[in-house]
Design a protein around this motif. Structure first.
Motif, short mmCIF file in Angstrom:
data_model
loop_
_atom_site.label_atom_id
_atom_site.label_comp_id
_atom_site.label_asym_id
_atom_site.label_seq_id
_atom_site.Cartn_x
_atom_site.Cartn_y
_atom_site.Cartn_z
N TYR A 156 10.92 -0.34 -7.55
CA TYR A 156 9.48 -0.30 -7.28
C TYR A 156 8.91 1.01 -7.77
O TYR A 156 9.54 2.06 -7.69
CB TYR A 156 9.19 -0.49 -5.78
N VAL A 157 7.70 0.94 -8.30
CA VAL A 157 7.01 2.10 -8.86
C VAL A 157 5.55 2.04 -8.45
O VAL A 157 5.08 1.05 -7.90
CB VAL A 157 7.13 2.15 -10.41
N LEU A 158 4.83 3.11 -8.73
CA LEU A 158 3.42 3.20 -8.38
C LEU A 158 2.57 2.76 -9.57
O LEU A 158 2.92 2.96 -10.72
CB LEU A 158 3.03 4.62 -7.98
N THR A 159 1.40 2.19 -9.24
CA THR A 159 0.42 1.87 -10.27
C THR A 159 -0.97 1.95 -9.64
O THR A 159 -1.12 1.89 -8.42
CB THR A 159 0.64 0.46 -10.85
N SER A 160 -1.98 2.11 -10.46
CA SER A 160 -3.34 2.18 -9.97
C SER A 160 -3.76 0.86 -9.34
O SER A 160 -3.38 -0.21 -9.81
CB SER A 160 -4.28 2.53 -11.11
N LYS A 161 -4.57 0.92 -8.28
CA LYS A 161 -5.07 -0.31 -7.66
C LYS A 161 -5.99 -1.07 -8.60
O LYS A 161 -6.25 -2.25 -8.38
CB LYS A 161 -5.81 0.02 -6.37
N TYR B 264 -5.62 5.41 -3.89
CA TYR B 264 -5.85 5.00 -5.27
C TYR B 264 -4.72 4.18 -5.87
O TYR B 264 -4.92 3.50 -6.88
CB TYR B 264 -6.08 6.23 -6.15
N ASN B 265 -3.51 4.24 -5.30
CA ASN B 265 -2.36 3.59 -5.90
C ASN B 265 -1.69 2.64 -4.94
O ASN B 265 -1.91 2.68 -3.73
CB ASN B 265 -1.34 4.63 -6.38
N SER B 266 -0.87 1.74 -5.49
CA SER B 266 -0.08 0.81 -4.69
C SER B 266 1.26 0.61 -5.38
O SER B 266 1.45 0.97 -6.54
CB SER B 266 -0.81 -0.52 -4.53
N LEU C 62 0.84 -1.19 0.00
CA LEU C 62 0.00 0.00 0.00
C LEU C 62 0.87 1.24 0.00
O LEU C 62 2.00 1.23 0.48
CB LEU C 62 -0.92 0.00 1.23
N VAL C 63 0.33 2.34 -0.50
CA VAL C 63 1.02 3.62 -0.48
C VAL C 63 0.42 4.45 0.64
O VAL C 63 -0.77 4.78 0.58
CB VAL C 63 0.88 4.35 -1.83
N PRO C 64 1.19 4.79 1.68
CA PRO C 64 0.65 5.56 2.80
C PRO C 64 0.01 6.86 2.34
O PRO C 64 0.60 7.63 1.58
CB PRO C 64 1.87 5.82 3.68
N LYS D 24 13.26 -1.72 3.27
CA LYS D 24 14.00 -0.53 2.86
C LYS D 24 13.07 0.64 2.58
O LYS D 24 13.47 1.79 2.73
CB LYS D 24 14.83 -0.84 1.62
N VAL D 25 11.85 0.37 2.15
CA VAL D 25 10.93 1.46 1.85
C VAL D 25 9.86 1.58 2.91
O VAL D 25 8.91 2.32 2.75
CB VAL D 25 10.28 1.26 0.46
N GLY D 26 10.02 0.82 4.00
CA GLY D 26 9.10 0.96 5.12
C GLY D 26 7.72 0.43 4.86
O GLY D 26 6.74 0.88 5.44
#
Length: 212
Positions: free
Chosen positions: A20-25, A7-9, A1-3, A38-40
């Protein structure tokens, strides 16, 4: 999940050094349980419950079907009887879960294998409630060929009118490299109104479905 982002993960590109990159759920990808200290980020338990997806490049499906059910009419000179139908249905994706559905079907009385023969050509919206379950509706042309006099069977005539259709589809079996093949099971109601009568057909259908 993106804190803080509903809408994105995150997702990983394993062939680019674990970037790692973002994309729509709403996007569909393969899932793997990982720890990303590393990215929490914490592993998402819900990933284990992801259903087998519709193919990522899914643009349309085609399904030849056969159904059996019942014919009912408001006309006093007709009896109700079992009904057999064959159908070819296609769906074209227009949004994440929405499609445009086309169907052509024809069916006939199997009590004595005579008239009426009913053919419908319909188009309408279809919505995937889940990856393997959809509901649809359709409107179009209904063509009814029937005896003008059932008792004496003197002649036959063909009537055209308005048809409407609604139903639900379920694909309990899916296979292939990307789940592109399936066996659908569905329930469909079709009504046809002509100057001669208003008919109603309820069918339980199955067949084969191919996603592309």
């Amino acid at each position: 999940l993106v804190p803080g982002d509903p809408y994105n993960s995150y997702y990983f590109l394993f062939d680019v050094e674990g970037q790692y990159v973002l994309t729509s759920k709403g996007d569909k990808s393969k899932a793997r349980c990982v720890t990303m200290s590393k990215v929490g980020l914490k592993p998402v338990a819900a990933a284990a419950a992801i259903q087998a997806p519709i193919p990522e490049d899914f643009t349309f499906y085609i399904a030849p079907l056969i159904g059996i059910g019942g014919f009912f009419t408001t006309s006093i000179d007709q009896n109700n009887y079992p009904f057999l139908s064959g159908e070819v249905r296609m769906g074209f994706k227009v949004a994440d879960k929405f499609m445009v559905m086309f169907s052509v079907d024809t069916g006939f009385n199997i009590k004595d294998r005579t008239y009426p023969v009913i053919t419908t050509i319909s188009v309408g919206p279809e919505y995937f409630i889940m990856d393997n379950v959809s509901i649809f509706a359709g409107f179009g042309l209904g063509i009814v060929t029937s005896n003008t006099n059932i008792i004496s069977a003197i002649s036959t005539q063909t009537y055209a009118g308005f048809d409407w259709k609604a139903g639900i589809n379920w694909q309990p079996l899916r296979w292939g490299d990307n789940n592109q093949y399936g066996i659908p099971i569905g329930i469909t109601y079709t009504g046809v109104r002509t100057q001669w009568m208003t008919s109603h057909v309820i069918l339980f259908s199955t067949g084969f479905i191919y996603f592309n």
